[in-house]
Design an enzyme around this catalytic site. Structure first.
Site, PDB file in Angstrom:
ATOM      1  NE  ARG A 151      -3.862  -2.002   2.551  1.00  0.00           N
ATOM      2  CZ  ARG A 151      -3.776  -3.144   3.231  1.00  0.00           C
ATOM      3  NH1 ARG A 151      -2.679  -3.396   3.940  1.00  0.00           N
ATOM      4  NH2 ARG A 151      -4.759  -4.011   3.214  1.00  0.00           N
ATOM      5  CE  LYS A 175      -6.844  -0.337   4.318  1.00  0.00           C
ATOM      6  NZ  LYS A 175      -8.008  -0.416   3.412  1.00  0.00           N
ATOM      7  CG  HIS A 240      -5.458   1.297  -4.939  1.00  0.00           C
ATOM      8  ND1 HIS A 240      -5.335   0.690  -3.708  1.00  0.00           N
ATOM      9  CD2 HIS A 240      -6.580   0.785  -5.500  1.00  0.00           C
ATOM     10  CE1 HIS A 240      -6.351  -0.145  -3.529  1.00  0.00           C
ATOM     11  NE2 HIS A 240      -7.111  -0.099  -4.607  1.00  0.00           N
ATOM     12  NE  ARG A 243      -3.193  -2.989  -1.846  1.00  0.00           N
ATOM     13  CZ  ARG A 243      -2.935  -3.906  -0.913  1.00  0.00           C
ATOM     14  NH1 ARG A 243      -1.686  -4.308  -0.722  1.00  0.00           N
ATOM     15  NH2 ARG A 243      -3.898  -4.432  -0.191  1.00  0.00           N
ATOM     16  CG  HIS A 266      -7.273  -7.947   0.775  1.00  0.00           C
ATOM     17  ND1 HIS A 266      -7.333  -8.297  -0.552  1.00  0.00           N
ATOM     18  CD2 HIS A 266      -6.927  -6.635   0.788  1.00  0.00           C
ATOM     19  CE1 HIS A 266      -7.051  -7.259  -1.311  1.00  0.00           C
ATOM     20  NE2 HIS A 266      -6.792  -6.237  -0.519  1.00  0.00           N
TER      21      HIS A 266
END
Length: 309
Positions: A151, A175, A240, A243, A266
């Site tokens: 990211r 995240k 992005h 990615r 994810h």
């Protein structure tokens, strides 16, 4: 948080949408309106809203068209994801927002040829005499974006020694504080090593800028400039999108979806399935060529043909 905090955070979010996501002006305007209206309904406390507050907010949307509800919910989900990414919230309450069942748009896709054209520009820059160290920085950035699927925030904030010359991976905290192992290609490690020779030993960041590290906005600008030089419309390219290209091209090459989920960080496999768009024609060919019933079905079709005599 106060209403003033809401306004300031909404503006920061919209600025990110302009600079990084390359969102259209109409989209940014609509998101801004949706967020400000939501903030008013929640009396200026949108930024700290929990699931119950969002359920109450979505109750106000009952008589709206499904497309409008989908847009409003998408705006809020992206806003809360932004707050979590920036460390301004420890949680992301976006799951409490409605999903009207509309199909999600696929991300922009770069072909392998597009990516090759970008690297060809970098190679041309490296052939210049004298060599500009900033071209070495660009090579390291693009190799890590496309070669590891980082990211933008993860990339620009890498510590100076995060990528070791003798270790083909690094551990990132992404995240939600989740750690993941990210493979680093030989090319990327070599590019990083060449760039790091130009970074002062005392600097804490691999990509320093001023008193901190390179900003995501500046990374976005560098990527777009490179795309234009490679003959690719700049509005098709962003960190992005690179990615996404990393994931798409790996999947097309036969990578396992679960492995990609781990590499991309994810939490939900459904996110990876959308992120890693694969050409439908390739999937059809894969089923026809690899499915165990393929040959049997072909034989059945031949047997079913009427006798020409």
């Amino acid at each position: 948080m106060s209403k003033t905090d809401d306004r300031a955070l909404i503006e920061r979010f919209l600025e990110m949408m302009r600079a990084e996501a390359g969102a259209a002006g109409n989209t940014i305007a609509a998101y801004g309106t949706d967020l400000r209206l939501a903030s008013e309904v929640l009396e200026g406390r949108l930024s700290e809203a929990g699931a119950s507050a969002l359920e109450r907010l979505s109750g106000e949307w009952q008589n709206l068209a499904r497309a409008t509800v989908a847009r409003k919910a998408a705006a809020l989900r992206r806003f809360f994801a932004f707050l979590a990414d920036e460390g301004l919230r420890k949680d992301d309450p976006g799951a409490a927002l409605p999903r009207p069942g509309m199909a999600r748009a696929l991300p922009k896709v770069l072909s392998i040829e597009d990516v090759a054209a970008m690297f060809a520009v970098i190679a041309t820059r490296h052939a210049r005499v004298p060599l500009d160290p900033l071209d070495l920085r660009l090579a390291a950035l693009i190799e890590l974006l496309y070669g590891s699927g980082l990211r933008a925030t993860e990339l620009v904030s890498l510590p100076r020694n995060a990528v070791a010359p003798d270790r083909p991976w690094l551990i990132l905290k992404g995240k939600g504080g989740r750690e993941r192992l990210v493979p680093i290609s030989d090319r990327a490690r070599a590019a990083v090593a060449m760039w790091r020779d130009h970074v002062a030993i005392g600097r804490p960041w691999l990509f320093p800028s001023g008193k901190s590290h390179l900003s995501r906005v500046r990374l976005y600008q560098l990527v777009r400039t490179l795309a234009a030089e490679a003959g690719i419309p700049p509005d098709r390219v962003s960190p992005h999108v690179l990615r996404h290209a990393f994931a798409t091209h790996l999947l097309e090459g036969g990578a396992d979806l679960r492995a990609l989920q781990a590499m991309l960080g994810h939490a939900d496999i459904a996110t990876t399935e959308i992120y890693t768009h694969v050409d439908s024609k390739r999937l059809v060919e894969l089923v026809n060529q690899r499915h165990p019933l393929g040959e049997a079905l072909d034989a059945a079709r031949v047997d079913a043909k009427p006798d020409a005599s």
